[in-house]
Scaffold this motif. Sequence first.
Motif, short mmCIF file in Angstrom:
data_model
loop_
_atom_site.label_atom_id
_atom_site.label_comp_id
_atom_site.label_asym_id
_atom_site.label_seq_id
_atom_site.Cartn_x
_atom_site.Cartn_y
_atom_site.Cartn_z
N GLU A 291 -8.33 -1.76 7.99
CA GLU A 291 -9.11 -2.23 9.18
C GLU A 291 -9.06 -3.85 9.04
OE1 GLU A 291 -13.16 -0.68 8.92
OE2 GLU A 291 -12.35 1.11 8.77
N LEU A 292 -8.71 -4.41 7.87
CA LEU A 292 -8.60 -5.93 7.49
C LEU A 292 -7.39 -6.55 8.27
CD1 LEU A 292 -9.99 -6.80 4.32
CD2 LEU A 292 -10.86 -7.04 6.60
N VAL A 293 -6.28 -5.53 8.61
CA VAL A 293 -4.87 -6.29 8.96
C VAL A 293 -4.57 -5.95 10.47
CG1 VAL A 293 -4.08 -6.34 6.71
CG2 VAL A 293 -3.79 -4.51 8.13
N GLU A 294 -5.46 -4.83 11.04
CA GLU A 294 -5.00 -4.51 12.41
C GLU A 294 -5.08 -5.44 13.36
OE1 GLU A 294 -7.38 -0.76 13.00
OE2 GLU A 294 -5.88 0.37 12.18
N GLY A 295 -4.27 -5.82 14.21
CA GLY A 295 -4.38 -6.91 15.18
C GLY A 295 -4.07 -8.04 14.75
N ARG A 296 -3.54 -8.50 13.49
CA ARG A 296 -3.55 -9.73 12.85
C ARG A 296 -1.95 -10.01 12.40
NH1 ARG A 296 -8.36 -12.18 10.97
NH2 ARG A 296 -9.91 -10.60 10.84
N GLU A 297 -1.67 -11.14 13.18
CA GLU A 297 -0.14 -11.51 13.15
C GLU A 297 0.23 -11.44 11.54
OE1 GLU A 297 2.50 -15.42 13.58
OE2 GLU A 297 0.49 -15.56 14.15
N ARG A 298 -0.68 -11.81 10.59
CA ARG A 298 -0.23 -11.77 9.14
C ARG A 298 -0.53 -10.72 8.56
NH1 ARG A 298 0.98 -16.69 6.93
NH2 ARG A 298 -0.14 -16.45 5.09
N GLY A 299 -0.68 -9.53 9.07
CA GLY A 299 -0.96 -8.23 8.68
C GLY A 299 0.00 -7.20 8.97
N PHE A 300 0.40 -6.12 7.88
CA PHE A 300 0.90 -5.28 8.30
C PHE A 300 0.49 -3.96 7.67
CE2 PHE A 300 3.55 -8.84 7.69
CZ PHE A 300 4.77 -8.57 8.47
N ARG A 301 0.63 -2.85 8.50
CA ARG A 301 0.10 -1.46 8.09
C ARG A 301 1.53 -0.27 8.00
NH1 ARG A 301 -3.69 2.57 11.57
NH2 ARG A 301 -2.45 4.63 11.13
N THR A 302 1.60 0.01 6.73
CA THR A 302 2.88 1.08 6.42
C THR A 302 2.46 2.22 5.94
OG1 THR A 302 2.96 0.41 4.15
CG2 THR A 302 3.93 -1.27 5.61
N THR A 303 3.33 3.19 6.05
CA THR A 303 3.09 4.76 5.93
C THR A 303 3.84 5.48 4.65
OG1 THR A 303 4.44 5.51 7.83
CG2 THR A 303 1.93 5.31 8.21
N SER A 304 4.83 4.48 4.36
CA SER A 304 5.81 4.96 3.53
C SER A 304 6.44 3.76 2.35
CB SER A 304 6.89 5.44 4.04
OG SER A 304 7.85 4.59 4.79
N GLU A 305 7.06 4.03 1.28
CA GLU A 305 7.56 2.82 0.64
C GLU A 305 8.56 2.25 1.22
OE1 GLU A 305 7.27 6.22 -0.65
OE2 GLU A 305 5.58 6.11 -2.20
N GLU A 306 9.65 2.95 2.13
CA GLU A 306 10.55 2.28 2.77
C GLU A 306 9.89 1.07 3.99
OE1 GLU A 306 10.07 5.47 2.61
OE2 GLU A 306 11.97 6.13 1.22
N GLU A 307 8.91 1.54 4.60
CA GLU A 307 7.91 0.64 5.33
C GLU A 307 7.27 -0.52 4.71
OE1 GLU A 307 5.44 2.68 7.97
OE2 GLU A 307 6.80 3.75 9.05
N LEU A 308 6.96 -0.11 3.47
CA LEU A 308 6.40 -1.07 2.64
C LEU A 308 7.26 -2.28 2.13
CD1 LEU A 308 3.75 -2.08 1.25
CD2 LEU A 308 4.19 -0.47 -0.72
N ALA A 309 8.63 -1.71 1.75
CA ALA A 309 9.73 -2.60 1.51
C ALA A 309 10.10 -3.60 2.76
CB ALA A 309 10.93 -1.89 0.76
N ASP A 310 9.99 -3.09 3.84
CA ASP A 310 10.55 -3.87 5.07
C ASP A 310 9.41 -4.84 5.37
OD1 ASP A 310 12.84 -2.22 5.34
OD2 ASP A 310 11.92 -0.90 6.84
N ALA A 311 8.19 -4.37 5.24
CA ALA A 311 7.17 -5.48 5.52
C ALA A 311 7.07 -6.71 4.52
CB ALA A 311 5.71 -4.34 5.45
N ILE A 312 7.34 -6.32 3.47
CA ILE A 312 7.53 -7.37 2.27
C ILE A 312 8.59 -8.22 2.72
CG2 ILE A 312 7.84 -8.11 0.04
CD1 ILE A 312 6.66 -5.55 -0.78
#
Length: 353
Positions: A291-312
Amino acid sequence: MRVAFVSSETVHHRDTETNRRLQTILEVLRDHGHDVHLFCARFWEDDSPVLERDDVTYHAVTDDPAARRSFCLRVPFDMAAAGPDIVHASARQPTVLLAAGWGVRFARAPLVAEWYGDEDIGDDRWTRLATGRGDRIVTPSELVATRVRERGADGDLVTTIPNPIDFDRIRSVTPGDRVDVVYSRRLDEGANLESLLLALAELRDRDWRTTVVGDGPERAAYERLASDLRIEDRITFVGERSLEERIAAYRGAHVFAQTAERCVFPTEMCWGLAAGCVGIVEYHADSSAHELVEGRERGFRTTSEEELADAILEAGDLEYRDVDDRFADYDRSAVAERYLEQYRTLQEEYGLL
C-alpha cells in the motif's frame, strides 16, 4: 480536549505492535496539548489508583490485565467519571471495547474503536459484536480495514490512519554509509529475508552492498544462507540498532526492501521511504506493505525473487535521495490532525461543539 483511552494492557505490560501504536497515539495527542488519560491495568509498583507520568494520566482499573471480567465491569464507571470529550478504545480485546461502548453512554461522549490487527482478529461472537461498536473505526491499513469489514463493521465508519513518523527527526540525523539496499526487521520466522538474499544472489555479478538491520532467532540461519549463496562478503548484518542509527542507515541507502510475509503496517519501511529510499515490496496476502508503494514512481511491487532482482536493477536508475517530503502525510503532526479531525467531526455529530 480530554481524551480517555481504554486498554486493559499497555506497552508497559507487554511490548506488542498494538500496544506501541496506542502509546504513540496518546503521546502524539499529548504533544499537541490535549488532556490524555489511559484507563488500564496497574503497571506501577505502588497501590496508587492514578499515575501521572510524562503528562499522561494513567488510571488503574484493575491490578492485573488478565482480570478482564473485573476490568469490563469497572471501566465504564471509572471512565465516565473522568468526563471525557472523546473515548478511544483498543479493540485487541473485544470485550474491553464492548465495555467502553457501555461507558460512553454514561459519559455521553463519542467512541473511537482502534483495530490494529498485529494479533489475529478473531471471528467469534464477541469480535463480531465488537465490530458494531464505535462511532468511528480506525485501522492502520486497508488490509486491516478489509478484515474488520469482513467481520461485520459498517464500512462507512471505517477510516485508515497510519503509524506516524517524525520528519524533524529524520532531518536531524546525518546519513550513514552509502549502500544499495537496506532491509530492516526482526529476524524471525516471518521475516522472509531469504527472498531478498536469493534475489541478490541473482545479481552477484553486479557491484552492490546491502545492510541488514535487526536481530532474532533466524539471524544465524540467514547468515548461513548468505554464505551458501556466496554473497556474504557484500552483506553486513548489523543487529539491532537505535532509531537514530536506523534512520542514518536509511538515509544512506538507495533501496529499502520489504519482503516480510505478515505486516499490518510497515512502520520501518515508512521511515525508510521518508528518508529517501526507493521502496521495493514483495507482495504477500497478509502484508499491507504494498500500500505504501502503489502508484509511486519510486516504488516497486514484486511477486518473485526474479522480479525483486529486476526491481533492484531498475531502482538503480532513480536518483539517490536522503529525504522525501512526499511522505509528509505520515508525519506526527499530520497523523495527529487526522485523529483530531475525526474527534471534532464526532463531537459535532453529538452536538458537543
